[in-house]
Every structure is written in C-alpha cells, then in structure tokens.
Design a protein around this motif. Structure first.
Motif, PDB file in Angstrom:
ATOM      1  N   PHE A 153       0.852  -1.182   0.000  1.00  0.00           N
ATOM      2  CA  PHE A 153       0.000   0.000   0.000  1.00  0.00           C
ATOM      3  C   PHE A 153       0.892   1.236   0.000  1.00  0.00           C
ATOM      4  O   PHE A 153       1.796   1.345   0.826  1.00  0.00           O
ATOM      5  N   THR A 154       0.620   2.161  -0.900  1.00  0.00           N
ATOM      6  CA  THR A 154       1.361   3.416  -0.932  1.00  0.00           C
ATOM      7  C   THR A 154       0.476   4.495  -1.535  1.00  0.00           C
ATOM      8  O   THR A 154      -0.572   4.209  -2.105  1.00  0.00           O
ATOM      9  N   ASP A 155       0.910   5.740  -1.409  1.00  0.00           N
ATOM     10  CA  ASP A 155       0.107   6.817  -1.972  1.00  0.00           C
ATOM     11  C   ASP A 155       0.500   7.063  -3.433  1.00  0.00           C
ATOM     12  O   ASP A 155       1.419   6.447  -3.962  1.00  0.00           O
ATOM     13  N   SER A 156      -0.210   7.974  -4.075  1.00  0.00           N
ATOM     14  CA  SER A 156      -0.062   8.194  -5.514  1.00  0.00           C
ATOM     15  C   SER A 156       1.341   8.637  -5.918  1.00  0.00           C
ATOM     16  O   SER A 156       1.769   8.386  -7.045  1.00  0.00           O
ATOM     17  N   ARG A 157       2.078   9.269  -5.021  1.00  0.00           N
ATOM     18  CA  ARG A 157       3.432   9.719  -5.355  1.00  0.00           C
ATOM     19  C   ARG A 157       4.344   8.553  -5.704  1.00  0.00           C
ATOM     20  O   ARG A 157       5.281   8.701  -6.500  1.00  0.00           O
ATOM     21  N   TYR A 158       4.115   7.404  -5.121  1.00  0.00           N
ATOM     22  CA  TYR A 158       5.020   6.271  -5.259  1.00  0.00           C
ATOM     23  C   TYR A 158       4.409   5.074  -5.979  1.00  0.00           C
ATOM     24  O   TYR A 158       5.038   4.021  -6.064  1.00  0.00           O
ATOM     25  N   GLN A 184       9.480  -1.550  -8.577  1.00  0.00           N
ATOM     26  CA  GLN A 184      10.448  -2.108  -7.637  1.00  0.00           C
ATOM     27  C   GLN A 184       9.967  -3.372  -6.938  1.00  0.00           C
ATOM     28  O   GLN A 184      10.778  -4.107  -6.385  1.00  0.00           O
ATOM     29  N   SER A 185       8.665  -3.625  -6.950  1.00  0.00           N
ATOM     30  CA  SER A 185       8.109  -4.722  -6.150  1.00  0.00           C
ATOM     31  C   SER A 185       7.175  -5.607  -6.970  1.00  0.00           C
ATOM     32  O   SER A 185       5.966  -5.674  -6.717  1.00  0.00           O
ATOM     33  N   PRO A 186       7.700  -6.312  -7.955  1.00  0.00           N
ATOM     34  CA  PRO A 186       6.836  -7.102  -8.830  1.00  0.00           C
ATOM     35  C   PRO A 186       6.133  -8.276  -8.143  1.00  0.00           C
ATOM     36  O   PRO A 186       5.166  -8.801  -8.694  1.00  0.00           O
ATOM     37  N   LEU A 187       6.579  -8.666  -6.973  1.00  0.00           N
ATOM     38  CA  LEU A 187       5.930  -9.776  -6.261  1.00  0.00           C
ATOM     39  C   LEU A 187       4.698  -9.327  -5.475  1.00  0.00           C
ATOM     40  O   LEU A 187       4.042 -10.150  -4.829  1.00  0.00           O
ATOM     41  N   TYR A 188       4.404  -8.030  -5.524  1.00  0.00           N
ATOM     42  CA  TYR A 188       3.327  -7.454  -4.724  1.00  0.00           C
ATOM     43  C   TYR A 188       2.225  -6.881  -5.593  1.00  0.00           C
ATOM     44  O   TYR A 188       2.486  -6.314  -6.657  1.00  0.00           O
ATOM     45  N   GLU A 189       0.999  -7.001  -5.101  1.00  0.00           N
ATOM     46  CA  GLU A 189      -0.103  -6.250  -5.667  1.00  0.00           C
ATOM     47  C   GLU A 189      -0.021  -4.865  -5.034  1.00  0.00           C
ATOM     48  O   GLU A 189      -0.122  -4.742  -3.805  1.00  0.00           O
ATOM     49  N   VAL A 190       0.170  -3.853  -5.853  1.00  0.00           N
ATOM     50  CA  VAL A 190       0.322  -2.484  -5.342  1.00  0.00           C
ATOM     51  C   VAL A 190      -1.048  -1.825  -5.310  1.00  0.00           C
ATOM     52  O   VAL A 190      -1.766  -1.822  -6.310  1.00  0.00           O
ATOM     53  N   ILE A 191      -1.374  -1.264  -4.163  1.00  0.00           N
ATOM     54  CA  ILE A 191      -2.667  -0.623  -3.947  1.00  0.00           C
ATOM     55  C   ILE A 191      -2.429   0.806  -3.513  1.00  0.00           C
ATOM     56  O   ILE A 191      -1.689   1.059  -2.557  1.00  0.00           O
ATOM     57  N   GLU A 192      -3.054   1.725  -4.225  1.00  0.00           N
ATOM     58  CA  GLU A 192      -2.924   3.152  -3.878  1.00  0.00           C
ATOM     59  C   GLU A 192      -3.911   3.479  -2.761  1.00  0.00           C
ATOM     60  O   GLU A 192      -5.086   3.129  -2.839  1.00  0.00           O
ATOM     61  N   HIS A 193      -3.410   4.133  -1.731  1.00  0.00           N
ATOM     62  CA  HIS A 193      -4.305   4.567  -0.658  1.00  0.00           C
ATOM     63  C   HIS A 193      -4.277   6.084  -0.573  1.00  0.00           C
ATOM     64  O   HIS A 193      -3.332   6.731  -1.020  1.00  0.00           O
ATOM     65  N   GLN A 194      -5.312   6.634  -0.019  1.00  0.00           N
ATOM     66  CA  GLN A 194      -5.448   8.077   0.143  1.00  0.00           C
ATOM     67  C   GLN A 194      -4.961   8.467   1.532  1.00  0.00           C
ATOM     68  O   GLN A 194      -5.296   7.798   2.505  1.00  0.00           O
ATOM     69  N   GLN A 195      -4.193   9.518   1.596  1.00  0.00           N
ATOM     70  CA  GLN A 195      -3.779  10.031   2.905  1.00  0.00           C
ATOM     71  C   GLN A 195      -4.795  11.070   3.347  1.00  0.00           C
ATOM     72  O   GLN A 195      -5.280  11.860   2.555  1.00  0.00           O
ATOM     73  N   ASN A 196      -5.091  11.078   4.627  1.00  0.00           N
ATOM     74  CA  ASN A 196      -6.045  12.065   5.171  1.00  0.00           C
ATOM     75  C   ASN A 196      -5.318  13.240   5.751  1.00  0.00           C
ATOM     76  O   ASN A 196      -4.289  13.203   6.265  1.00  0.00           O
TER      77      ASN A 196
END
Length: 76
Positions: free
Chosen positions: A52-57, A64-76
């Motif tokens: 999980f990371t924000d839109s910047r990354y 960098q992390s092909p073994l992972y499902e990358v999910i964008e989260h929103q920061q509050n």
C-alpha cells in the motif's frame, strides 16, 4: 531474493499461528519488497502480498516490487 525472504516469513508465520503480517518500518519494507519509497506498508498473508502506498510512489512501487499487488491509498 525477496521471494526467499517472504517464504521464510510465511514459514515462521505458520509456526507461530499468525495469519497476516503488517510491515510498516521503512527498513523492513525494503528488506521484503525492494521498495525504496518513504511512504507505504506491506501486508503479507499466507497466499498474497500487498504493498500500500500513496499516488506519489505508485509507479515506483510497481516497478520495484513485482511480487506485490500495489494498492494506492489516500492520505487524510
């Protein structure tokens, strides 16, 4: 290399009766995923890997992390 580390973690999780690992420290996040961004966390289950990371990354995390499902989260 990350795949071996993840598998070792999963084996230990099984021994300890842990279903899910949440990894939040930057150093451990890099160790398990190779993701170098400053914002994010990993969720590792017995079957899946999530980063999980924000839109910047988001694009960086996917690269960098092909073994992972990358999910964008929103920061509050």
């Amino acid at each position: 290399m990350q795949e071996n580390r993840i598998n070792k973690l999963r084996r230990q999780m099984e021994v300890d009766g842990i279903e899910t690992a949440l990894i939040i420290s930057r150093e451990n996040r890099y160790y398990f995923s190779n993701f170098r961004g400053s914002s994010g966390y990993l969720l590792i289950t017995s079957q899946n890997n999530y980063l999980f990371t924000d839109s910047r990354y988001f694009d960086q995390a996917k690269a960098q992390s092909p073994l992972y499902e990358v999910i964008e989260h929103q920061q509050n």
